[in-house]
Scaffold this active site. Structure first.
Site, PDB file in Angstrom:
ATOM      1  N   ILE A  82      15.140  19.912  27.470  1.00 23.74           N
ATOM      2  CA  ILE A  82      13.964  20.046  26.620  1.00 23.74           C
ATOM      3  C   ILE A  82      14.226  19.401  25.266  1.00 23.74           C
ATOM      4  CG2 ILE A  82      12.337  21.632  25.546  1.00 23.74           C
ATOM      5  CD1 ILE A  82      12.238  21.510  28.620  1.00 23.74           C
ATOM      6  N   LYS A  83      13.423  18.405  24.945  1.00 24.75           N
ATOM      7  CA  LYS A  83      13.554  17.662  23.697  1.00 24.75           C
ATOM      8  C   LYS A  83      12.609  18.263  22.658  1.00 24.75           C
ATOM      9  CE  LYS A  83      13.854  12.757  22.387  1.00 24.75           C
ATOM     10  NZ  LYS A  83      13.519  11.388  22.862  1.00 24.75           N
ATOM     11  N   VAL A  84      13.179  18.595  21.506  1.00 24.82           N
ATOM     12  CA  VAL A  84      12.448  19.331  20.478  1.00 24.82           C
ATOM     13  C   VAL A  84      12.625  18.636  19.129  1.00 24.82           C
ATOM     14  CG1 VAL A  84      12.288  21.544  19.279  1.00 24.82           C
ATOM     15  CG2 VAL A  84      12.822  21.500  21.714  1.00 24.82           C
TER      16      VAL A  84
END
Length: 214
Positions: A82-84
């Site tokens: 998950i890229k945040v």
């Protein structure tokens, strides 16, 4: 050092993966929008090609919504990361995702203090944008060195994923300064194979080969 492709173009991913030299893929909403395809469909297809980590970026800016999107994305494939974005709400989400055992990639990092906060939140990866730092007349390579030293000083396990790689020199310097991974567009990846002396040497070998009996 792990080498990732920064793209949402499936054909590009297949090409580099065919060499056996692709460790993972990073994507973002802008790249997927260019494909004109459904966001989740693209992530699913990429994960079917690449066994390594595939960074899929959330669209939300509130941590509650980021967590909901993250649940949907990790359900696509086990190798989804998950890229945040590196904003307060993003780091709040990273803390929660880390507690759930979900891998994260904190993106849009431009300073060592930002990288320190991401590591304290438990990020799996931090993505310093070295090319964009260079564009502002600061030293992107020095940023890699600073983050490496801070992480080593305090035993942080967050991996440094050098992003915004523009070519072979960026990759070389990132590797020398201790980045764990690097992600780049296919144009930069293809440059890694090339050197004028390689071309000259190959041409000479081929000329000599014509004189040999096989």
């Amino acid at each position: 050092m792990e080498l990732y492709l920064d793209t949402a173009n499936v054909d590009e991913i297949k090409e580099i993966a065919s060499y056996g030299l692709l460790d993972g893929v990073t994507t973002n909403p802008s790249l997927i929008a260019k494909s004109g395809r459904n966001f989740k469909d693209v992530i699913k297809e990429i994960c079917s090609i690449v066994s390594g980590p595939v960074s899929a970026e959330v669209l939300a800016t509130k941590h509650e919504d980021m967590l909901k999107e993250a649940d949907e994305l990790v359900a696509i494939a086990k190798n989804v990361v998950i890229k945040v974005p590196l904003i307060p709400e993003g780091l709040k989400a990273v803390v929660k995702l880390t507690e759930k055992g979900i891998s994260t990639n904190v993106t849009l990092c431009f300073s060592a203090p930002q990288a320190l906060l991401a590591a304290k939140a438990g990020a799996t990866y931090i993505s310093p944008f070295i090319g964009r730092v260079d564009d502002t007349s600061w030293d992107g390579m020095e940023l890699i060195s600073e983050i490496r030293e801070i992480y080593d000083n305090y035993g942080f396990e967050t991996k440094i994923l050098a992003a915004s790689i523009r070519g072979p020199m960026h990759l070389k310097e990132s590797a020398l300064r201790g980045a764990d991974c690097a992600t780049m567009p296919i144009s930069a990846y293809q440059q890694l194979f090339r050197h004028p002396l390689t071309d000259i040497g190959l041409e000479k070998f081929l000329e000599d080969a014509k004189k040999l009996k096989w």
